[in-house]
Structure formats: structure tokens, C-alpha cells
Design a protein around this motif. Sequence first.
Motif, short mmCIF file in Angstrom:
data_model
loop_
_atom_site.label_atom_id
_atom_site.label_comp_id
_atom_site.label_asym_id
_atom_site.label_seq_id
_atom_site.Cartn_x
_atom_site.Cartn_y
_atom_site.Cartn_z
N LYS A 86 0.75 -1.17 0.11
CA LYS A 86 -0.15 0.10 -0.06
C LYS A 86 0.94 1.26 0.01
O LYS A 86 1.83 1.25 0.86
N ASN A 87 0.74 2.31 -0.63
CA ASN A 87 1.15 3.57 -0.71
C ASN A 87 0.61 4.80 -1.25
O ASN A 87 0.02 4.79 -2.43
N GLN A 88 0.06 5.45 -0.28
CA GLN A 88 -0.86 6.49 -0.34
C GLN A 88 -0.16 7.73 -0.66
O GLN A 88 -0.14 8.69 0.21
N GLN A 89 0.76 7.72 -1.76
CA GLN A 89 1.65 8.95 -1.93
C GLN A 89 2.58 9.35 -1.00
O GLN A 89 2.81 10.40 -0.62
N ASP A 98 -0.57 4.74 6.18
CA ASP A 98 -0.50 5.36 4.79
C ASP A 98 0.33 4.46 3.69
O ASP A 98 0.05 4.71 2.74
N LYS A 130 -8.74 -7.31 1.06
CA LYS A 130 -8.91 -5.93 0.17
C LYS A 130 -8.74 -4.90 1.07
O LYS A 130 -9.21 -4.51 1.90
N ASP A 131 -7.61 -4.02 0.69
CA ASP A 131 -7.40 -2.93 1.32
C ASP A 131 -7.93 -1.53 0.99
O ASP A 131 -8.95 -1.93 0.25
N ALA A 132 -8.02 -0.69 1.69
CA ALA A 132 -8.76 0.56 1.64
C ALA A 132 -8.37 1.13 0.20
O ALA A 132 -9.52 2.05 -0.17
N ASP A 133 -7.45 0.90 -0.57
CA ASP A 133 -7.55 1.41 -1.90
C ASP A 133 -8.09 0.56 -2.97
O ASP A 133 -7.86 0.54 -4.51
N GLY A 134 -8.62 -0.76 -2.67
CA GLY A 134 -9.22 -1.84 -3.42
C GLY A 134 -8.15 -2.74 -3.82
O GLY A 134 -8.77 -3.57 -4.82
N ASN A 135 -7.32 -2.90 -3.57
CA ASN A 135 -6.16 -4.00 -3.84
C ASN A 135 -6.29 -5.31 -2.86
O ASN A 135 -6.76 -5.16 -1.72
#
Length: 758
Positions: free
Chosen positions: A524-527, A667, A743-748
Motif C-alpha cells: 500500500k502506498n498513499q503517495q 498510509d 482487500k485494502d482501503a484502495d481496493g487492492n
Amino acid sequence: MKKASEQFQTFKNENGPVITTVDVPVIEQDGLYFKDIDGSGILKEFSDWRLPAEQRAKALVKDMSTDEKIGQLFVTSRNPYTTAVNPMMATLKKEGVNTEDTPKENLKDETGLLDENVLENVSIFAGYTIPGTTDAINRDKMRNFILRTNPDPENLTDWLNQLQKTAEADEHFIPVLVTTNSRNENGKVVFGMNDSVGTFPTWPGTLGIAAAIQGTGNINIAKDFGDAIRREWDAAGLKKGYMYMADVVTDPRWQRIYGTFGESPELISEIFDVLVPAVQGSDEGVTADGVALTVKHWPGGGARENGFDPHYKEGQWNVYATEDSLTDYHTKGFIPAIAHNAASIMPYYAKPSKEKSARQHGLDGKEITWQPVGFAFNQYMIQDLLRDQFGFKGYINSDSGIIDNMGWGVEALDRPERIALAINNGVDMISESYGADYAREALARRTNGYYDTHPIPEGYTLEQITLDDEAISRAALRTLTEKFALGMFENPYRDAKNSEMVITHGNDWETAMQVHRESVVLLKNQQVLPLTETAGKKFYIQGFDQTEEAGKKWTEALVAELKERDVTVVEDYKEADIAIVMVSPESGNYFTATKGLLEIDLCENKVVADYSEEGLPLETTHTETTVAGIGQIKEIVKDLHARGGKVIGTINITMPWMLGNLEPECDALLAGFNTFTAAFFDVIFGKFAPVGALPMTLPKNDEVVAVNAEGICVTPNDLPGYKKDEYLPEALKDENGKGYAYKDADGNYYEFGYGMKF
């Protein structure tokens, strides 16, 4: 007294093997040097290195006494002399098992290398009285030992050399073969699984190697790994390894998952196709500079019943809930190992359950023969399926303890009968059984009238539960062929200084470090990553382990390592701009059965059901903790997010953890597999772009691995994670038809093969 390392002589043959010896004479003939194996002064067939290994072994077996042949049947733990606590006892104490350290004395040989103490009841596998090293070799003719401790390279080679010198005093020089579990991967030291960490160049765990290969597509990683093992072990004089696991991960609660290469039979097959020749020295089998492999655990240990381990009664069954999963998945990884003539294969403890399984077929298309006995005793699984159908030509090395505590399905037999049944079924070496006297008893019972006064156990014949010379000769032939092929009769000694140089100062450390970097999976990597601008930023770091004490010690080490990155590190997260939370969960024990299912949730004091010895849920409960202080992460996140800060998480994946208590708080999230902290930092700070990919699927939550009152899991435990959605109830699936993978918060979806890039 001089050590053997200071005494051995070297004779070099032009275009032939090097001969090393201390006391065994050397024959010079035809301008060549030969080891005089029986001291006769005559170049006999078994002493002639120009002949094939099997031919030499046959000649030697004909010349050996019964006691010598029996000594080849067993392998048991024996370590260099030390005053340290026995590693098994240390693990038992950690798990709360009451025991006393043995031995009571501290006896050693004149060199200080050989442990001459008599050992009593030092194993969970059984209770045996094991004599000192010299008596074991020269009185009981034992020639196979398991190394369980972690000596430095020079001391290791000195000890191995001393064993060979001791064996030279016998009527035939038969070299001592020391085997050990894998020593080239990082991880927590656990007796009987990975006995040493950090002495040999240290790669990530095997799951990490799989993650690097899956992510980069570079199968040469496996070749480099194998080449390194071969060079280093051969330099030390270690010539056999209980490794590697061809098991396919299908049951997410199996504690041995961390030692596998993941859930994909195809990936596992690709790895073994390269790894076996690299370690053993050739595509055709072992060579004089190679290391023999014992591939495990036939016919695949992954098909557990809700994770229950076959060290204990609850886990005595292999269950194949879906049709043909045995050959479609669980035996696939053994095919390339067999094709490249892996020296030996280790059957698992468990026995197949027909009642709980769907139909299974062999390679011949016929339904398998269901024999409810452990795989080492299982004639169909060893003789029919493994040898006749899969074409295995090597020898069978049993898992530890089949003659005693893990003798599933043969409980009615005593020790001599179990030994005989195993050997007659095709087992050639029995692990962790000091059974020479029992084998002699099994041999005597064939003709001494024992069963005139004792009933033959129901379902067996006299020939199955007693031994004859043909059986023990066949087993000795197979194991001695390996020793001849490894060049151990000619050149058993190694230079201890060179051992230190190759292992400690070679280039393999940096090669291994690169694979640590490649094993990191960006989930996961939210920028947030990479952190290339750190000036003026304050960092907080904390490690979370299964216990609070372990977490504190780890945090101290993490703080020191982070400071080396030339960033500002604060002790209070309330002062930080960026927090790094590193989580290393742990579940269950190796030597003591858990009260229920192995927990794979990231949790603290979670209330879960107890289970019976039959594997069924009970009304009583207990609590489980996999991560002490996991709730504190929410507090850290809340504070930093309130101030605009960021939280970076890492997870050490040794089992397919459920990440619901970690991922939503982060994050950015990275996964490793006993991966060095430095590799995580290289990714976090932009020194290395992540390339790793998950080698197995991480399940969503408790619902998708729920077990009902009949002990049946909602998703079959014999299928890899990537297949489980096909069997998941529709109510548990999302709009994409998926439900098993997290399934993570970004849909992955955190499924096999997933991994992000910068």
C-alpha cells in the motif's frame, strides 16, 4: 592433543579426487592414490574411486558386518562439545515445558571438540539413552548425525574433521555424514526447523526468496542461492541438508508455512528445477563438491486439517477435501526434485484420511490406496506412488520421531516392530531414533521364536514387522551410494581456515542482501513512499512482537539502526512527523500443541474456542495473542494523522496474516519475509525501488477461514489461496466475485502475485 584439522594428510591425483586421511592408509597403484578403506593393503572394489558409486557401495555392503549395516539405518542429534544449554531444552523452557537440562556432567574428548556425555531424554521425539560421540561411532557404528547448534565456521569444520578421524579407527572407514536443517535464511531460531541464523551468509526466508523471484521474474535468484549453499557447506565439510520444503501452502494455519516457497505449485516447481542442481552440483544428482538434499515433506504437508500439526494427535491426518488435490497441487514441487535425482526425500508424519477426503488418483489414473498409517509406513505412498509412479531413485529419510511419539497409525507396534515396518516399507534412514539395539532385536525376532509366545499384531505379517539381512543391506546400499557420490570416502577433511574465509568473508553476503531488498513487497502506498526528503523531519519507530518484552528489545535495535540513516529520531511519537511501526507476529509453539486453532489475526488477548484432540470446537475458550500492544498502533496513528503526519507499517509474513488491524491504519505498508530491517529502510528511503510480489494469498478475515462444529473449514484446506474463491459461499464474495483475499482501503487484493511499484 592435536586436532584432526592439524593432522590430516593430502594426496592429489592428477585428473582424480583429492585423498585426505589421518590414520587410514593410502594405496599407491597405477600412479594413483586410493584410500585403503578396510586397511587390507589391497585395492578392493569399494576403494577404487574410478568405479561408479553404486558399484562401490554394493561391494562394501557385502564386506560389512551386520552391526555396521545397522549403524547406517539411524541418524540422531549430536553436536560439538559446549557448556551451553541444549537448544531443544531452551526451546522447551520457552514454551513452558517442564524438563531438566542434560547432561549432568561435562565430558569431552582430548581435543575438546567431541561431546562425550551420555544424553538422556533430550528430545520430544522420543526418550533414548545416547552414548558419547566416540562410543556412538566406534561401538554402535553410527555414521549419521544431525547438527542442531550453531558453531562458528572454523569450530564447525574442526568438529566435522574430528568425527572423521574417530571413524577411521573402525574396521572399515565409513565416513560420518552430518546433516542439518537450512542455515542460510534469516529467522527466529527454532529447534528442529531452523537451528541456526547468522553464521552463514543470510538470505531472507524462503518465502522471501519466492517473493523476489515472483516479483522480478528472475529464477537465477534460486540458482545463486543454491550455488552459495554448495560452496559454503562444502568448504565447511557439511555435505547434507534437511531441505528444502516442496510443500504447497494451502492451509493458512499451518505453522511450517514460513519454511515453504509459498502457494503456487508452478513457482515451487520452477524453483526446485533450478535449486536442486545448484545445491547438489549437477542436473543428474550429487557430486563430490555438492551437498545432498533431503526434500520434504512427501506427499506434501500443506493439506492440514485446519492447521493442526502432526507432531500432535490433532494433526495426525492429511485431508484432501477436493478431488485430486494430491496430484494437482501437493506433489507438483517434488517432480523436478525427482527429475534431478534429489538424494533423498522425507515423508511427513501424517496419514491420509479417506473418510474426510474426496477421491484422489495417482499418476496412473487409478484411485489411490488409502492406508491409514503415517506416510513413512505407507506402502502405497512410498513404493507405489513415489518410487513406481513418480520414478524416485534415491533413498527415504524419515522425519524425526516416527518410531515413537509420531508413529501415527502404528500405535499397536513396539519399537522393533515399527523400525522393521519402516525399513521393509522402503525407509532407508530413520531420524532421531537411536535404534541400533531395537533393530538388532527386530532382526533376531525373524528366527528366534519370539512370536511363538507373543501374538503378531493384527493386520501384519511376521515378514513386515521383523528384519532380515536383505532389508538392512538394501537400506545401507542406498545411503552409502550417496556417501561415495559425495566423495566422502576419498576426501572427508576440510581446511578449517578456508571454511572461515569462504563463509565469513566471501561475496555471498552482498548477494544475499540484494535478495533481501528484492523480497520487500509494497502492499500500500498513499503517495508517501519513497521518503527522499527527510531534512527537518522527525521519525519515531517501534517494533511489535508477540510479547511486550520482545517488542521492547526489538524497538531498541530498530532505533539504533534508524539513527544510522542520518535522520532525526525521537522517543515519543507525539513529537514525530513520521512513524514507522514494524510488526512481527507469532502464533503457536513447535513443541507444545495449542489449545485451539493457530491464530492468524493480528490480535492481543483475543477470545477463541478450545478444540478437542479430535479437532472439533469446544464450548470452552482461551485467549490468543499474536502481537502484543497491537491496539497501540491506533493511538499512534490517531495522533500523527491529527497533526498531518504519516504512518508507515511493515509486516513480517511467516504465516498468511489477516491485516485488518494494521492495514487501515497505515498510509504505506510493506511486507517482508524474515527480511532484514536494512532492506525495508532501503525501500522506505528510496535507495531501492520495490519489486517483490506476494508468494501466497493473505486471507480477508475470520469468516473466510471459519471452521464449523464438524471441524470443516468454509474454504478447503487442500487448495491454494488463489483457488479458494471458487468454493467460497456467494454471500462472502464482493462485486468482483472475490472474497477470500484481503482487500485494502484502495481496493487492492492481497493475493498471490500482488505487489506495487513506485
